[in-house]
Design a protein around this motif. Sequence first.
Motif, PDB file in Angstrom:
ATOM      1  N   UNK A   2       0.845  -1.204   0.000  1.00 22.24           N
ATOM      2  CA  UNK A   2       0.000   0.000   0.000  1.00 22.24           C
ATOM      3  C   UNK A   2       0.879   1.251   0.000  1.00 22.24           C
ATOM      4  N   UNK A   3       1.906   1.235   0.853  1.00 23.01           N
ATOM      5  CA  UNK A   3       2.837   2.372   0.932  1.00 23.01           C
ATOM      6  C   UNK A   3       3.520   2.592  -0.407  1.00 23.01           C
ATOM      7  N   UNK A   4       3.937   1.473  -1.019  1.00 21.62           N
ATOM      8  CA  UNK A   4       4.641   1.543  -2.297  1.00 21.62           C
ATOM      9  C   UNK A   4       3.742   2.181  -3.347  1.00 21.62           C
ATOM     10  N   UNK A   5       2.474   1.687  -3.378  1.00 26.27           N
ATOM     11  CA  UNK A   5       1.520   2.211  -4.350  1.00 26.27           C
ATOM     12  C   UNK A   5       1.322   3.713  -4.146  1.00 26.27           C
ATOM     13  N   UNK A  26       3.420   5.815  -2.778  1.00 27.13           N
ATOM     14  CA  UNK A  26       4.622   6.533  -3.188  1.00 27.13           C
ATOM     15  C   UNK A  26       4.673   6.651  -4.711  1.00 27.13           C
ATOM     16  N   UNK A  27       4.323   5.517  -5.379  1.00 23.49           N
ATOM     17  CA  UNK A  27       4.321   5.513  -6.846  1.00 23.49           C
ATOM     18  C   UNK A  27       3.336   6.546  -7.378  1.00 23.49           C
ATOM     19  N   UNK A  28       2.168   6.576  -6.777  1.00 25.41           N
ATOM     20  CA  UNK A  28       1.120   7.507  -7.185  1.00 25.41           C
ATOM     21  C   UNK A  28       1.599   8.947  -7.056  1.00 25.41           C
ATOM     22  N   UNK A  29       2.207   9.212  -5.901  1.00 28.34           N
ATOM     23  CA  UNK A  29       2.686  10.574  -5.652  1.00 28.34           C
ATOM     24  C   UNK A  29       3.756  10.949  -6.685  1.00 28.34           C
ATOM     25  N   UNK A  30       4.612   9.973  -6.966  1.00 28.34           N
ATOM     26  CA  UNK A  30       5.703  10.209  -7.921  1.00 28.34           C
ATOM     27  C   UNK A  30       5.123  10.530  -9.301  1.00 28.34           C
ATOM     28  N   UNK A  31       4.144   9.672  -9.711  1.00 28.70           N
ATOM     29  CA  UNK A  31       3.513   9.849 -11.023  1.00 28.70           C
ATOM     30  C   UNK A  31       2.849  11.225 -11.100  1.00 28.70           C
ATOM     31  N   UNK A  32       2.183  11.581 -10.000  1.00 29.55           N
ATOM     32  CA  UNK A  32       1.483  12.867  -9.993  1.00 29.55           C
ATOM     33  C   UNK A  32       2.472  14.013 -10.158  1.00 29.55           C
ATOM     34  N   UNK A  33       3.587  13.933  -9.402  1.00 30.11           N
ATOM     35  CA  UNK A  33       4.556  15.038  -9.473  1.00 30.11           C
ATOM     36  C   UNK A  33       5.230  15.084 -10.843  1.00 30.11           C
TER      37      UNK A  33
END
Lengths: 247, 201
Positions: free
Chosen positions: B105-108, B110-117
């Motif tokens: 869940x944490x990884x997802x 983090x990935x989401x935040x990364x993609x958004x940025x």
Amino acid sequence: MHSPVEQFAIKVLFALNLFGFDIQFTNSSLFMVLAVLVSSAFLYFAMAPAATVPGRMQGLAEMLYEFVADMVRGNVGSEGRPYFPFIFTLFVFVLFSNLLGLIPYSYTTTSQIVVTFAMAMFIFIGVTMIALFKHGLHFFSFFVPAGAPKVLIPFLVLIEVISYFVRPVSLSVRLFANMLAGHTMLKVFGGLAVMIASAGGVFVAGSILPLVAIIGLTGLEILVAVLQAYVFTILTCMYLNDALHLH
Amino acid sequence: MNFRNIVTRKIMSSALLLTLAGTSPVLAAGDAKGLPQLDITTWPNQLFWLVVTFGIGYVIMSRFITPRIGGVLEQRGKTIQNDLTRAKEAEAEAQEMKAEYEASLDEARAKGAEAASKAMSEAKESADTAEAALTAKLAKKTKAAETKLAKIRDEALASINDVASEVTQDAVMAVTGMKVTKAEATKSVSKLAKAGAGQEA
């Protein structure tokens, strides 16, 4: 009118010979055989399911086992393990003899001094042998109380020796006397009821009183039967503990 | 070792025994045989049967009964122990799964935040590029307009000189009646224009 102690009389059921030895089968023999037979059959069939979650009968058999096992563990310790089967047999034999004896018209083998004394002597000699084998001559230090004033030692040793040799007597007489007294008492009250009733008239109603007393006494005798089996066994455990650990 | 206790018990038991033995003939009403237990002629027979029955009982109990009950109890203890161990293992497994789930869940996240940025920075970049391109285009257009304007102005200025020299020719003709060549007019006009321009500057 029968004597209240006539119930203890040995009656020959049938004659039996073994290599020329007279081993006639008596009421006493019959109830010794029954004690072993009934207890073995009960324990065997109760344990037949060998279930992980026990039923009522299996629970009872296991309770009996755990009761004696706890007694040996608590009074003798782990060194008592090899003697557990003997202690268990002793408890079961005395318990079933006592209880079977309470059934009307049955016979109480433990009300025979020769039976209880033989068991007590066997235990006494066995325990002394165990102590001698285990501790050798050191065993005799058992009779010298630790930390006693020197002047008193001969006197104390005398007391200890007497008390040691009295053990089989007290052990056997306790069980024998309890059985004898209980069954005699029941017979006396029974005889009383018959005597009062045979007077006729209003006395017939009066015979209720000894009858009620018999009911109460029978309850008491069941307690005594179980208790004396327990006392006989726990004292054996204590003697065994003394032999193994010398206090 | 409680000597007194034992002696007391012994005395009491013996007293009871003696009392019963003593009273039994009385209770028996003339039967003077006494306690049947004290008839030693029955003893050997009872001893024999006691040894036989107790011996057989001991063999049965030690060979068949106690191992059986002990085995069942031991088996039960093992089963309970096994169940407990299994429960503990299952609990540990559940904890592990929970931790794994949380990690994923944490990884997802983090990935989401990364993609958004990343998307945001990409959008910004493209906006910047577009802006720069627009600015450049506008600048080019402005420059072209300016050039055009300058050219028009220069032309206008040049035609002004022509007009001025013609006006000058006409004016000189009208005022003096002298004919001034176009070249001379132009020369003087541009001289004046220059001076004006210099004055202006």
